[in-house]
Design an enzyme around this catalytic site. Sequence first.
Site, PDB file in Angstrom:
ATOM      1  CG  ASN A 135      -8.849  58.396 -59.751  1.00 43.63           C
ATOM      2  OD1 ASN A 135      -8.391  59.719 -59.703  1.00 43.63           O
ATOM      3  ND2 ASN A 135      -8.374  57.088 -59.708  1.00 43.63           N
ATOM      4  CG  ASP A 136     -15.483  57.473 -58.151  1.00 40.36           C
ATOM      5  OD1 ASP A 136     -15.945  57.979 -59.116  1.00 40.36           O
ATOM      6  OD2 ASP A 136     -15.272  56.181 -57.926  1.00 40.36           O
ATOM      7  CG  MET A 137     -14.362  60.505 -53.188  1.00 38.53           C
ATOM      8  SD  MET A 137     -13.610  59.950 -51.594  1.00 38.53           S
ATOM      9  CE  MET A 137     -14.424  61.215 -50.519  1.00 38.53           C
TER      10      MET A 137
END
Length: 395
Positions: free
Chosen positions: A171-173
């Site tokens: 989700n960060d990436m």
Amino acid sequence: MTRPLPLDGICVVEIGHSLAAPYAGIIFAHLGARVVKIENAAQGDYARGWGPPFIDGASALFHAMNHGKESISADFSDPACTQLIREFIVANADVVLQNLKPGNLDRYGLGAKDLTELCPSLVYCNLGAFGATGPLRSKPGYDPLVQAYSGMMSIVGHADDAPSRVPVSINDMGTGMWAVIGVLAALRGKDRGDRERGQVIDVSLYETALAWMTVPLSDCLAGGPEPARIGSGSPNIVPYQVFDCSDGEILVAAGNDTLYRRLCNVMDLPSLADDPRFATNGDRVLNRKALIALLEVRFKQKTASDWLANLEAESIPCGPLQTVDRVVTDEQTVSLDILRETPDGRTRTVALPVSFDGQRPPLPGNTPGLGEHNHLLTKPPARDREDDLLRQECD
């Protein structure tokens, strides 16, 4: 590359830490943009310490996400320093990326409202945790929290497993990728003359997770059954998972009825091809347990290499289950030339997964030390000596 990279001439200021904004920044850097990273003077980006392994005092993760950038260290509590940062952004930046806690930068005059008033053409992108609206808009968050909250964690693993996360910060990436997509769309709009002013873009980990969950959420909205943990399998396609062979594991993806019939022929299981319980993919999904149990028995009777050779001969999608150390030396990985070294040879990491006219962009440069580029906050010609002293304090 022999020609300029697509974003050559674009300046991106990244006021970010950890992963989401830095990943967006590294994508921009690989595409040719100049990326200037603003870090907390006290300790820098938290990710500098996210190891081992470490390379020259900074984690391998930090090197992977921040090579090719310039680093300015800043004391945000110092008005003189934040003023110099504002001046630098107004004078240089086309884009600002930030993923600090909502409202933090507003206190220092570095939020979207202040900076877009000073520089109307600026594209300003907020990368948040739960989104710009709603009851959780001010709640901080990390990738595992969002995996749990979005339902993603509820479908990862096998039925009897304890809850587990996707072991990369998906989700960060992904949020970093959506940030890049949104910014590029805004820049394209400016190029076309659709907008004389810049835009404020909002993306978040939770919205990214919901996007990854499009199929399970759509199945739920259509009245489908509660998604179950089915390991390597798919809730919508059968057989489409990892199988144990006599000496290893392979993944087989028989994604349609034709491939399923070929699979039955290769496995010398003609009765399964004609069994009405498994006639269509819908039938196979409903009777998953019965079919998988029968296939598992057969797969264990031969080696992985035997099965792969037989399946590939019939163009049935399949492949070995590889460990990470094998991936880095795999012939296909090597042939893609996607694992590259930074110019100083300190770091080997993954290049951009995009090629232009058959050429992959090179790694954009080395990993900066904390505050290595503080000299960028130089005195503009019109400023007086008092302002120059403020620059020295910020350095």
